[in-house]
Design a protein around this motif. Sequence first.
Motif, PDB file in Angstrom:
ATOM      1  N   MET A  84       0.842  -1.191   0.000  1.00  0.00           N
ATOM      2  CA  MET A  84       0.000   0.000   0.000  1.00  0.00           C
ATOM      3  C   MET A  84       0.877   1.241   0.000  1.00  0.00           C
ATOM      4  N   THR A  85       0.637   2.120  -0.939  1.00  0.00           N
ATOM      5  CA  THR A  85       1.421   3.347  -1.009  1.00  0.00           C
ATOM      6  C   THR A  85       0.849   4.393  -0.059  1.00  0.00           C
ATOM      7  N   ILE A  86       1.583   5.446   0.129  1.00  0.00           N
ATOM      8  CA  ILE A  86       1.177   6.517   1.034  1.00  0.00           C
ATOM      9  C   ILE A  86      -0.055   7.256   0.505  1.00  0.00           C
ATOM     10  N   PHE A  87      -0.302   7.193  -0.791  1.00  0.00           N
ATOM     11  CA  PHE A  87      -1.468   7.859  -1.365  1.00  0.00           C
ATOM     12  C   PHE A  87      -2.733   7.022  -1.217  1.00  0.00           C
ATOM     13  N   VAL A  88      -2.584   5.720  -1.215  1.00  0.00           N
ATOM     14  CA  VAL A  88      -3.740   4.831  -1.153  1.00  0.00           C
ATOM     15  C   VAL A  88      -4.337   4.785   0.257  1.00  0.00           C
ATOM     16  N   LEU A  89      -3.504   4.858   1.278  1.00  0.00           N
ATOM     17  CA  LEU A  89      -3.973   4.749   2.659  1.00  0.00           C
ATOM     18  C   LEU A  89      -4.966   5.842   3.044  1.00  0.00           C
ATOM     19  N   PRO A  90      -4.672   7.136   2.863  1.00  0.00           N
ATOM     20  CA  PRO A  90      -5.659   8.150   3.248  1.00  0.00           C
ATOM     21  C   PRO A  90      -6.942   8.075   2.425  1.00  0.00           C
ATOM     22  N   ILE A  91      -6.808   7.725   1.156  1.00  0.00           N
ATOM     23  CA  ILE A  91      -8.002   7.609   0.320  1.00  0.00           C
ATOM     24  C   ILE A  91      -8.858   6.449   0.796  1.00  0.00           C
ATOM     25  N   SER A  92      -8.234   5.330   1.152  1.00  0.00           N
ATOM     26  CA  SER A  92      -8.978   4.177   1.654  1.00  0.00           C
ATOM     27  C   SER A  92      -9.637   4.488   2.988  1.00  0.00           C
ATOM     28  N   MET A  93      -8.931   5.191   3.853  1.00  0.00           N
ATOM     29  CA  MET A  93      -9.503   5.564   5.145  1.00  0.00           C
ATOM     30  C   MET A  93     -10.701   6.484   4.960  1.00  0.00           C
ATOM     31  N   LEU A  94     -10.561   7.470   4.089  1.00  0.00           N
ATOM     32  CA  LEU A  94     -11.661   8.386   3.816  1.00  0.00           C
ATOM     33  C   LEU A  94     -12.847   7.654   3.198  1.00  0.00           C
ATOM     34  N   LEU A  95     -12.566   6.725   2.293  1.00  0.00           N
ATOM     35  CA  LEU A  95     -13.626   5.955   1.658  1.00  0.00           C
ATOM     36  C   LEU A  95     -14.387   5.117   2.672  1.00  0.00           C
ATOM     37  N   PHE A  96     -13.690   4.420   3.557  1.00  0.00           N
ATOM     38  CA  PHE A  96     -14.367   3.618   4.576  1.00  0.00           C
ATOM     39  C   PHE A  96     -15.151   4.502   5.533  1.00  0.00           C
ATOM     40  N   PHE A  97     -14.576   5.659   5.915  1.00  0.00           N
ATOM     41  CA  PHE A  97     -15.274   6.567   6.818  1.00  0.00           C
ATOM     42  C   PHE A  97     -16.583   7.055   6.201  1.00  0.00           C
ATOM     43  N   VAL A  98     -16.511   7.539   4.970  1.00  0.00           N
ATOM     44  CA  VAL A  98     -17.696   8.078   4.294  1.00  0.00           C
ATOM     45  C   VAL A  98     -18.708   6.977   4.003  1.00  0.00           C
ATOM     46  N   LEU A  99     -18.218   5.816   3.593  1.00  0.00           N
ATOM     47  CA  LEU A  99     -19.103   4.704   3.274  1.00  0.00           C
ATOM     48  C   LEU A  99     -19.913   4.274   4.488  1.00  0.00           C
ATOM     49  N   PHE A 100     -19.250   4.042   5.602  1.00  0.00           N
ATOM     50  CA  PHE A 100     -19.975   3.565   6.773  1.00  0.00           C
ATOM     51  C   PHE A 100     -20.710   4.682   7.497  1.00  0.00           C
ATOM     52  N   PHE A 101     -20.279   5.923   7.347  1.00  0.00           N
ATOM     53  CA  PHE A 101     -21.082   7.033   7.858  1.00  0.00           C
ATOM     54  C   PHE A 101     -22.397   7.109   7.089  1.00  0.00           C
ATOM     55  N   GLY A 102     -22.328   7.016   5.776  1.00  0.00           N
ATOM     56  CA  GLY A 102     -23.537   7.094   4.957  1.00  0.00           C
ATOM     57  C   GLY A 102     -24.480   5.930   5.200  1.00  0.00           C
ATOM     58  N   ILE A 103     -23.942   4.725   5.230  1.00  0.00           N
ATOM     59  CA  ILE A 103     -24.787   3.553   5.486  1.00  0.00           C
ATOM     60  C   ILE A 103     -25.387   3.641   6.886  1.00  0.00           C
ATOM     61  N   GLY A 104     -24.576   4.033   7.856  1.00  0.00           N
ATOM     62  CA  GLY A 104     -25.073   4.165   9.223  1.00  0.00           C
ATOM     63  C   GLY A 104     -26.122   5.245   9.353  1.00  0.00           C
ATOM     64  N   PHE A 105     -25.930   6.359   8.669  1.00  0.00           N
ATOM     65  CA  PHE A 105     -26.899   7.454   8.721  1.00  0.00           C
ATOM     66  C   PHE A 105     -28.242   7.010   8.141  1.00  0.00           C
ATOM     67  N   ILE A 106     -28.204   6.335   7.002  1.00  0.00           N
ATOM     68  CA  ILE A 106     -29.444   5.875   6.372  1.00  0.00           C
ATOM     69  C   ILE A 106     -30.132   4.819   7.230  1.00  0.00           C
ATOM     70  N   LEU A 107     -29.370   3.863   7.767  1.00  0.00           N
ATOM     71  CA  LEU A 107     -29.970   2.842   8.622  1.00  0.00           C
ATOM     72  C   LEU A 107     -30.559   3.444   9.893  1.00  0.00           C
ATOM     73  N   ASN A 108     -29.845   4.405  10.491  1.00  0.00           N
ATOM     74  CA  ASN A 108     -30.355   5.058  11.690  1.00  0.00           C
ATOM     75  C   ASN A 108     -31.621   5.843  11.394  1.00  0.00           C
ATOM     76  N   MET A 109     -31.673   6.459  10.223  1.00  0.00           N
ATOM     77  CA  MET A 109     -32.838   7.241   9.848  1.00  0.00           C
ATOM     78  C   MET A 109     -34.045   6.333   9.583  1.00  0.00           C
ATOM     79  N   LEU A 110     -33.820   5.225   8.893  1.00  0.00           N
ATOM     80  CA  LEU A 110     -34.921   4.337   8.545  1.00  0.00           C
ATOM     81  C   LEU A 110     -35.391   3.486   9.721  1.00  0.00           C
ATOM     82  N   LEU A 111     -34.475   2.969  10.498  1.00  0.00           N
ATOM     83  CA  LEU A 111     -34.828   2.056  11.586  1.00  0.00           C
ATOM     84  C   LEU A 111     -35.031   2.760  12.918  1.00  0.00           C
ATOM     85  N   ARG A 112     -34.691   4.058  12.978  1.00  0.00           N
ATOM     86  CA  ARG A 112     -34.848   4.867  14.189  1.00  0.00           C
ATOM     87  C   ARG A 112     -34.105   4.266  15.384  1.00  0.00           C
TER      88      ARG A 112
END
Length: 107
Positions: free
Chosen positions: A3-31
């Motif tokens: 893993m290069t130094i450029f891939v790590l921050p992008i992967s971290m940001l991708l996982f953060f945004v992905l699970f924030f979005g999925i979590g936000f939608i699930l929290n909104m729908l399932l209350r």
Amino acid sequence: MPMTIFVLPISMLLFFVLFFGIGFILNMLLRMSWIMAIIYPIVSILIVDVVSFSEYFTNSAAAFQDLGNRFMNLALADILILSSGMAGAILAGITIKMLRNRGYRMF
């Protein structure tokens, strides 16, 4: 593949945004404010593990031992990426709680 130094921050940001979005939608729908923070450890086990799900019931000692070994042998980059996903799931719960406290009834 290293893993290069450029891939790590992008992967971290991708996982953060992905699970924030999925979590936000699930929290909104399932209350349920912390549903993704509860589900995320299961998702991370499915990401790390190579043993089939049925083997946890048929050969559970070896399956759990292999799972423990895989988590112990994770590289620092993998730990950072998985923990940023967990941070996104937790932040989704905090965001939903704040929106509910401020009067947004749709959440």
